[in-house]
Motif scaffolding. Sequence first.
Motif, short mmCIF file in Angstrom:
data_model
loop_
_atom_site.label_atom_id
_atom_site.label_comp_id
_atom_site.label_asym_id
_atom_site.label_seq_id
_atom_site.Cartn_x
_atom_site.Cartn_y
_atom_site.Cartn_z
N LEU A 51 -0.29 6.41 -22.39
CA LEU A 51 0.68 7.50 -22.47
C LEU A 51 1.15 7.69 -23.90
N THR A 52 1.33 8.96 -24.29
CA THR A 52 1.73 9.24 -25.67
C THR A 52 2.93 10.17 -25.74
N THR A 53 3.28 10.88 -24.71
CA THR A 53 4.37 11.84 -24.78
C THR A 53 5.52 11.42 -23.87
N SER A 54 6.71 11.88 -24.22
CA SER A 54 7.89 11.55 -23.43
C SER A 54 7.84 12.18 -22.05
N LYS A 55 7.27 13.39 -21.94
CA LYS A 55 7.19 14.05 -20.63
C LYS A 55 6.30 13.25 -19.68
N GLN A 56 5.14 12.83 -20.20
CA GLN A 56 4.28 12.00 -19.37
C GLN A 56 5.00 10.72 -18.95
N ALA A 57 5.72 10.13 -19.89
CA ALA A 57 6.43 8.88 -19.61
C ALA A 57 7.49 9.10 -18.53
N SER A 58 8.21 10.23 -18.60
CA SER A 58 9.25 10.47 -17.59
C SER A 58 8.64 10.68 -16.22
N ASP A 59 7.48 11.32 -16.15
CA ASP A 59 6.78 11.48 -14.87
C ASP A 59 6.39 10.12 -14.30
N ILE A 60 5.89 9.26 -15.17
CA ILE A 60 5.48 7.92 -14.73
C ILE A 60 6.71 7.13 -14.26
N VAL A 61 7.79 7.23 -15.00
CA VAL A 61 9.00 6.48 -14.62
C VAL A 61 9.47 6.89 -13.24
N ARG A 62 9.47 8.20 -12.97
CA ARG A 62 9.91 8.67 -11.65
C ARG A 62 8.98 8.14 -10.55
N GLY A 63 7.67 8.14 -10.83
CA GLY A 63 6.74 7.60 -9.85
C GLY A 63 6.95 6.12 -9.60
N GLU A 64 7.19 5.35 -10.67
CA GLU A 64 7.41 3.92 -10.53
C GLU A 64 8.73 3.63 -9.82
N GLU A 65 9.72 4.48 -10.04
CA GLU A 65 11.00 4.30 -9.34
C GLU A 65 10.82 4.51 -7.84
N ARG A 66 10.00 5.50 -7.46
CA ARG A 66 9.74 5.72 -6.04
C ARG A 66 9.03 4.50 -5.44
N PHE B 229 0.83 -1.21 0.00
CA PHE B 229 0.00 0.00 0.00
C PHE B 229 0.86 1.26 0.00
N MET B 230 1.87 1.27 0.85
CA MET B 230 2.74 2.44 0.94
C MET B 230 3.48 2.68 -0.38
N ALA B 231 3.88 1.61 -1.04
CA ALA B 231 4.60 1.76 -2.31
C ALA B 231 3.69 2.36 -3.38
N LYS B 232 2.48 1.84 -3.47
CA LYS B 232 1.57 2.32 -4.52
C LYS B 232 1.11 3.76 -4.27
N ARG B 233 1.19 4.22 -3.03
CA ARG B 233 0.87 5.62 -2.76
C ARG B 233 1.86 6.57 -3.43
N GLU B 234 3.06 6.08 -3.70
CA GLU B 234 4.06 6.92 -4.35
C GLU B 234 3.72 7.18 -5.81
N LEU B 235 2.85 6.33 -6.35
CA LEU B 235 2.50 6.47 -7.77
C LEU B 235 1.34 7.45 -7.90
N ASN B 236 1.58 8.68 -7.50
CA ASN B 236 0.52 9.68 -7.46
C ASN B 236 0.88 10.82 -8.41
N VAL B 237 0.76 10.51 -9.70
CA VAL B 237 1.11 11.52 -10.70
C VAL B 237 -0.05 11.69 -11.66
N PRO B 238 -0.22 12.86 -12.28
CA PRO B 238 -1.30 13.07 -13.25
C PRO B 238 -1.17 12.12 -14.42
N GLY B 239 -2.28 11.59 -14.85
CA GLY B 239 -2.29 10.70 -16.00
C GLY B 239 -2.02 9.26 -15.69
N ALA B 240 -1.83 8.92 -14.43
CA ALA B 240 -1.59 7.52 -14.07
C ALA B 240 -2.79 6.69 -14.45
N GLY B 241 -2.52 5.57 -15.12
CA GLY B 241 -3.61 4.69 -15.51
C GLY B 241 -4.11 4.95 -16.92
N LYS B 242 -3.66 6.08 -17.55
CA LYS B 242 -4.10 6.38 -18.90
C LYS B 242 -3.04 5.95 -19.91
#
Length: 594
Positions: free
Chosen positions: A291-306, A276-289
């Motif tokens: 993805l089409t842009t590199s900026k969105q992808a980089s945001d997701i990558v940082r969230g997944e790394e956390r 639960f605590m790990a998945k709370r870190e994945l709190n970025v806009p567009g999560a679950g949608k």
Amino acid sequence: MAEIVQQRVEDRIPELEQLERVGLFTKKEVRSMLKRATSLEYKLHRLVINKEDFIGYIQYEINVLELITKRRLAIGYQFKREEIEYTIIQRINNIFRRATNKWKDDVQLWLSHVAFCKKWSTKAQLSKVFSSMLAIHPDKPALWIMAAKSEMEDRNSSESARQLFLRALRFHPDSKKVYQEYFRMELLHAEKLRNQQKALEQAEMNPMEYEFSPEIMSGKLAEIVYRDATEKIQGVDFIITLLNIAAIFDFAKDLQSSILQDLQSKHTDDSVTWDFMAKRELNVPGAGKKLTTSKQASDIVRGEERCCLVYEEGIKSLNTEAMWTCYASFCLERFKRKTNVKELKKTRQEKLLSVLQLAHDASHLKEDYYKNWLQVLVSSGNTEGAARVAMAATQRYSQSVAVWSQSLQTLIQLGSGDVSRLFQEALTHVNPKESLPLWLLQVDWSMSSHCPEETEALFQKGLVSPVAVVSMEMKESYLIWSYKTGGYKKVRKTFRSLHESPPFSKAMFSTMIQIEKEQETPKMSNLRDYYERALREFGSTDEVLWLDYIKEEIGPNGQPENSGKIHWRAMKMLEGESVERFTTLYTLLQTGHA
């Protein structure tokens, strides 16, 4: 009885007169309603009454109410409601009360009364119905919750709802659902008070003239409920559900922080907490949608790394199969998400493969994940890695038929030269009673890649298996293979070598019957032989087999005069319910419906 019925009918005369006087019903319709009501009343006063009569009477009265509503709209008349609708509603409530007094255990009947009260806005009556129902059914938490929600939503009485929840907890002190809804109710009550205070301030009225407790509005009552609940009910899952409820309310940040602190300080020995605590870190806009842009992808990558950092921290203190499963499950779920960004897809794949390898090295990877691991490796073209994982999986779970099947399928797909040896090794490790999938896989592989002699030898080995289900399945497969490779003569020869060697399956005889019927000139003598042998084994329980035999005899190649004898034998041989089913099917056949 007649006097009571007459009195009840006379009691509705003023209401019927009003309906006629205001033009909602004609004189003829009023007479018809009076006659119908009299009939329904008599049904309720018979010596033997049944529930359906009460339900029918209630439904009739509800239909009348709905018709009155439609006609009021049609003619634009909105007066005399007390003399008309309210009288009918009161009568329906009385009928419901009589029914529930008679059939107290019928919860659906109580709920029907509740639904009626809600639809026709009889709030005072609704509380009485809930009170009576809970006195009879205090053992059902869902009814307590329903009653409390009704007080909160329909009557706007948080105090009554609170009292109902407290009473419910006396009957159900360990009910998670009751505590969850009680917790939610206190938060809703606090939110309502905050909204009221805000409305007064916007209207430039002095909120100090009203009672607004800062403690209640900040969620202190909800926190008390939380403390009481977690003392009586243990488990991280329960705490997380309360946290998720609190997260709905923006003003309850302090309460959320308090619950989080409890999780982190008291429940770090549970993998669910870390998950639960790990998945709370994945709190970025567009999560679950998608993805089409590199900026969105980089945001997701940082969230997944956390998230991964939290999982890895959890593994340091809790190196268990459950913890690794949470980590692997998270990586697999992220890998399966759709994205058009190739870098993100590649990053997720690399992370998944890394975590699966680490979990395997720690001997904590569940067998289900080996299948996903193999699929990812094969799809990415890593044949060497797939072969290595396939071998490792069979060593880790050497008694699992599913693991052996998946690993062998992968090795066959990769063209490994060790498949034959591994099949033999697999059959020595798994439970023979569960080995059928391996036999079938081996036969399919042999038929597609080996000479007929080797496949024949494999079938002969399977035929003598001590496991009945394997032997029977091998016989059926052997017949089909013989027909495909050697034609009709070979399959007949194969059948003759098998028909005296039990165990038998119905499918074996059905296969031969079907093959015979596919011939240009089927031989009825052969068909009779197959049916007779099948009936010798299954004739006491299989009525369809007898019926099919009769159909063959009355068909173009049979002798219709034999059908009577077969019917007589079937009636003697069949047992139990099979006789009745056969009789029904035979009757349908005779009348042309089968």
